[in-house]
Design an enzyme around this catalytic site. Structure first.
Site, PDB file in Angstrom:
ATOM      1  N   ALA A 136      23.484 114.418  22.884  1.00 19.78           N
ATOM      2  CA  ALA A 136      24.010 114.952  21.636  1.00 19.78           C
ATOM      3  C   ALA A 136      24.638 113.811  20.838  1.00 19.78           C
ATOM      4  CB  ALA A 136      25.046 116.032  21.920  1.00 19.78           C
ATOM      5  N   GLY A 168      22.676 116.410  26.352  1.00 19.99           N
ATOM      6  CA  GLY A 168      22.037 117.530  25.683  1.00 19.99           C
ATOM      7  C   GLY A 168      20.526 117.398  25.623  1.00 19.99           C
ATOM      8  N   GLU A 202      19.378 118.796  28.837  1.00 16.30           N
ATOM      9  CA  GLU A 202      19.548 120.246  28.799  1.00 16.30           C
ATOM     10  C   GLU A 202      18.497 120.918  27.923  1.00 16.30           C
ATOM     11  OE1 GLU A 202      24.196 121.167  29.420  1.00 16.30           O
ATOM     12  OE2 GLU A 202      23.763 119.842  27.718  1.00 16.30           O
ATOM     13  N   GLU A 218      28.181 113.743  30.719  1.00 17.28           N
ATOM     14  CA  GLU A 218      29.261 114.403  29.982  1.00 17.28           C
ATOM     15  C   GLU A 218      30.651 114.256  30.599  1.00 17.28           C
ATOM     16  OE1 GLU A 218      25.518 116.666  28.752  1.00 17.28           O
ATOM     17  OE2 GLU A 218      26.308 115.744  30.572  1.00 17.28           O
TER      18      GLU A 218
END
Length: 249
Positions: A67, A110, A113, A133
């Site tokens: 992200a 992300g 994911e 993270e």
């Protein structure tokens, strides 16, 4: 076959029997930002209205480098509770037709994911899946804490999420995270071949099979609640600030 030119973070190709989406932020290693989230929601809306298989890949030699940390640093409790990323990935996961992620290079945070939310993954020898993270003061709050466990088992998931272990292509294949490893020059061709095989089956049968396989659970609500606490911590802000300052050097 048609392409939509009004996307700025994606390259979207509409074919009669499938949609091909390339994450396209080469200046940021295809990092997932708010604009990309919005544009992926538009793709999902199209595929909900006219179900077709989805092929998702990244531009260049990276799938998605996570992200956008600069955006994440500015998010607080309300943003976490709104599930900006997790709601999109859940929507993607629940698309009626099969989805395939073609992963070359890094799929981090992300980005990893996002690939977990797809039904199937194929990878090049250079693919790497990782969840950094906790090092930034947050959880992998868009599905990894539960999808990865479903995909590879609790022990391997804890190695990745708690131990910081990166899954290279061979390890990902061994644990069933990816269906096959293919040469980078053949990645999209082989991904299309996988979709071709699925397209030979009954579209309705595939749709019903997905519905039966994808049982409901407590997520993503649990992810969002945990993330809401962490997004308010000074530790998260400090860690992301140090990360961004290192990138400037």
């Amino acid at each position: 076959m048609s392409e939509h030119a009004d996307f700025t973070t994606l390259r979207v190709e509409h074919r009669e029997d499938r949609v091909v989406v390339e994450l396209h932020r080469p200046e940021a290693r295809n990092a997932i930002n708010a604009r990309m989230i919005d544009e992926l929601h538009r793709v999902c809306a199209d595929l909900e209205a006219a179900p077709r298989p989805l092929l998702l890949t990244g531009h260049g030699t990276v799938f998605a480098g996570g992200a956008d940390i600069a955006e994440l640093r500015g998010r607080g409790r309300e943003e976490a509770l709104s599930g900006i990323n997790s709601r999109l990935f859940e929507r993607l996961h629940r698309l009626p037709a099969p989805t395939v992620a073609a992963v070359d290079g890094f799929a981090l945070g992300g980005g990893a994911e996002l690939s977990y939310a797809c039904d199937l993954r194929i990878a090049t020898p250079d693919a790497v899946f990782a969840q950094p993270e906790p090092g930034l003061g947050i959880i992998a709050g868009a599905g990894a804490c539960w999808r990865l466990k479903e995909l590879v088992g609790a022990s391997v998931a804890k190695q990745v999420l708690l131990g910081g272990v990166r899954l290279d292509a061979e390890t990902a294949l061994r644990h069933g995270l990816v269906a096959e490893i293919v040469p980078a020059v053949e990645l999209r061709e082989r991904a299309h071949a996988l979709i071709d095989r699925m397209a030979a089956s009954s579209a309705l049968a595939l749709r019903m099979t997905k519905m039966v396989l994808d049982a409901d659970g407590p997520h993503p609500l649990a992810d969002d609640l945990a993330q809401a606490v962490l997004f308010e911590s000074t530790d998260k802000h400090d860690r992301m600030t140090r990360f961004l300052e290192r990138k400037k050097r």
